[in-house]
Design a protein around this motif. Structure first.
Motif, mmCIF file in Angstrom:
data_model
loop_
_atom_site.group_PDB
_atom_site.id
_atom_site.type_symbol
_atom_site.label_atom_id
_atom_site.label_comp_id
_atom_site.label_asym_id
_atom_site.label_seq_id
_atom_site.Cartn_x
_atom_site.Cartn_y
_atom_site.Cartn_z
ATOM 1 N N ASP A 1 31.100 33.040 42.397
ATOM 2 C CA ASP A 1 32.487 33.471 42.466
ATOM 3 C C ASP A 1 32.717 34.865 42.438
ATOM 4 O O ASP A 1 31.870 35.637 43.121
ATOM 5 C CB ASP A 1 33.296 32.737 41.449
ATOM 6 C CG ASP A 1 34.761 32.790 41.827
ATOM 7 O OD1 ASP A 1 35.091 33.065 42.820
ATOM 8 O OD2 ASP A 1 35.513 32.814 40.929
ATOM 9 N N ASP B 1 27.105 29.066 43.459
ATOM 10 C CA ASP B 1 28.032 27.934 44.343
ATOM 11 C C ASP B 1 27.065 27.476 45.451
ATOM 12 O O ASP B 1 26.186 28.265 45.782
ATOM 13 C CB ASP B 1 29.402 28.432 44.488
ATOM 14 C CG ASP B 1 29.622 29.718 45.289
ATOM 15 O OD1 ASP B 1 29.021 29.723 46.604
ATOM 16 O OD2 ASP B 1 29.805 30.797 44.687
ATOM 17 N N THR C 1 38.281 21.298 39.869
ATOM 18 C CA THR C 1 38.196 22.021 41.398
ATOM 19 C C THR C 1 37.804 23.296 41.334
ATOM 20 O O THR C 1 36.965 23.831 42.003
ATOM 21 C CB THR C 1 39.737 21.823 42.134
ATOM 22 O OG1 THR C 1 40.036 20.717 42.083
ATOM 23 C CG2 THR C 1 39.532 22.554 43.460
ATOM 24 N N GLN C 2 38.175 24.250 40.584
ATOM 25 C CA GLN C 2 37.953 25.615 40.093
ATOM 26 C C GLN C 2 36.445 25.669 40.045
ATOM 27 O O GLN C 2 35.941 26.775 40.423
ATOM 28 C CB GLN C 2 38.647 26.263 39.258
ATOM 29 C CG GLN C 2 38.448 26.088 38.002
ATOM 30 C CD GLN C 2 39.621 24.806 37.453
ATOM 31 O OE1 GLN C 2 40.013 24.051 38.531
ATOM 32 N NE2 GLN C 2 39.746 24.620 36.126
ATOM 33 N N TYR D 1 34.042 24.378 41.321
ATOM 34 C CA TYR D 1 33.061 24.342 42.383
ATOM 35 C C TYR D 1 33.137 25.534 43.334
ATOM 36 O O TYR D 1 32.342 26.036 44.159
ATOM 37 C CB TYR D 1 33.574 23.387 43.468
ATOM 38 C CG TYR D 1 33.462 21.924 42.811
ATOM 39 C CD1 TYR D 1 32.206 21.380 42.669
ATOM 40 C CD2 TYR D 1 34.685 21.174 42.659
ATOM 41 C CE1 TYR D 1 32.166 20.076 41.951
ATOM 42 C CE2 TYR D 1 34.490 19.804 42.122
ATOM 43 C CZ TYR D 1 33.208 19.254 41.812
ATOM 44 O OH TYR D 1 33.139 18.172 41.202
ATOM 45 N N ASP D 2 33.907 26.736 43.054
ATOM 46 C CA ASP D 2 33.729 27.991 43.399
ATOM 47 C C ASP D 2 32.648 28.735 42.448
ATOM 48 O O ASP D 2 32.404 30.072 42.698
ATOM 49 C CB ASP D 2 35.070 28.635 43.079
ATOM 50 C CG ASP D 2 35.942 28.335 44.100
ATOM 51 O OD1 ASP D 2 35.708 27.587 45.213
ATOM 52 O OD2 ASP D 2 37.294 28.429 43.757
#
Length: 304
Positions: free
Chosen positions: A185, A208, A239-240, A242-243
């Motif tokens: 990220d 990632d 969800t965040q 996976y960044d």
């Protein structure tokens, strides 16, 4: 003469047992100091010592708790002169000053460190600035250079763009360290490959899935790939995340494409820890080699 014959027979009988009791040291061995991440759930933050020819030589990351594990394992730090930082998140770097302190207080002479880590971007300083902020003049722990052995720090900031070339940063007496940029990220990050006497271990760091082509290139035919596994396959984790991290299915595909011989999953999160069978099954869909889950104080020979 009879006495000599008895002694000879005893030597023949005992020699194989003796050889079995003292097996040859592996060329490389990884000592897991910390197998956890940023959450406090009983594991130290990510950190490893790489043992070369039976001697601790390389520190890879220095997450909180590394200092404690070094003491528990009675590791001798006298030859640890190389520090590899994958990135500068707290759970990978918070014990670096404590490591310097421990090393200085047990040294019988000057210490010359070579330290490698990512260049800076956004909220994150470059590694040379980070070390200076810790132990440089005017740094948080400036006293460290006067507390124990005399220390010098040669710090190299590594390229962080995904299109950066793979580079060799150490090449001496058969020990080779290479690196390549990854992606975590907004936090600059790199992965490392350590080779010695035909044994090869690769550390992914946190990354990632966008950086997998770089990691596959770096890990080609390695004996051991230590991959940070902090999330479940979607949608099992927020969800965040996976960044920031690569899910198990993608880890398995990368292991297969790189041709690594074995996987050690580390930087484990509580939800991953509770789903080991599901994680293993997901990776196994693509990768047929051995899969292990790291734990603090684990010792893993490389190339055997």
């Amino acid at each position: 003469m009879k006495t000599l014959i008895v002694l000879a027979v005893a030597v023949v009988v005992l020699l194989p047992t003796r050889l079995h009791a003292d097996p040859a040291k592996p060329a490389l061995e990884v000592v897991v100091l910390g197998s956890g991440g940023p959450r406090a759930f009983g594991r130290a933050g990510s950190s490893y010592i790489v043992v070369v020819d039976g001697r601790p030589r390389i520190l890879v990351d220095a997450g909180p708790g590394a200092f404690l594990r070094i003491g528990e394992l009675h590791l001798h730090l006298g030859k640890v002169d190389t520090v590899l930082l994958t990135h500068l998140h707290i759970d990978h770097s918070a014990d670096l000053a404590a490591f310097f302190n421990a090393r200085a207080l047990t040294s019988d002479g000057p210490i010359a460190y070579r330290i490698f880590g990512p260049d800076g971007a956004g909220l994150f300083p470059k590694t040379s600035r980070f070390v200076d902020l810790l132990v440089g003049d005017g740094g948080a722990f400036a006293y460290q250079k006067t507390f124990g052995a005399r220390e010098s720090f040669a710090v190299r900031d590594l390229a962080i763009r995904l299109d950066s070339m793979r580079t060799k940063i150490v090449d001496e007496d058969g020990l080779v360290v290479e690196e390549i940029a990854t992606h975590h990220d907004d936090c600059p990050s790199v992965a490392y490959r350590i080779s010695y006497r035909g044994a090869v271990v690769v550390f992914s760091g946190d990354m990632d899935a966008s950086a997998l082509p770089n990691l596959v290139q770096l890990a080609k035919n390695a004996d051991l790939l230590i991959f940070n596994c902090a999330v479940l396959d979607p949608p099992g984790s927020p969800t965040q995340l996976y960044d920031l991290h690569t899910p198990p299915k993608k880890i398995g595909e990368a292991a297969r494409e790189s041709g690594v011989k074995g996987l050690l999953l580390s930087h484990l999160a509580p939800d991953v820890e509770g789903q080991e069978n599901a994680v293993r099954k997901s990776i196994r869909a693509a990768f047929a080699g051995p899969i292990r889950f790291a734990s603090d104080r684990m010792r893993v020979p490389v190339g055997k």
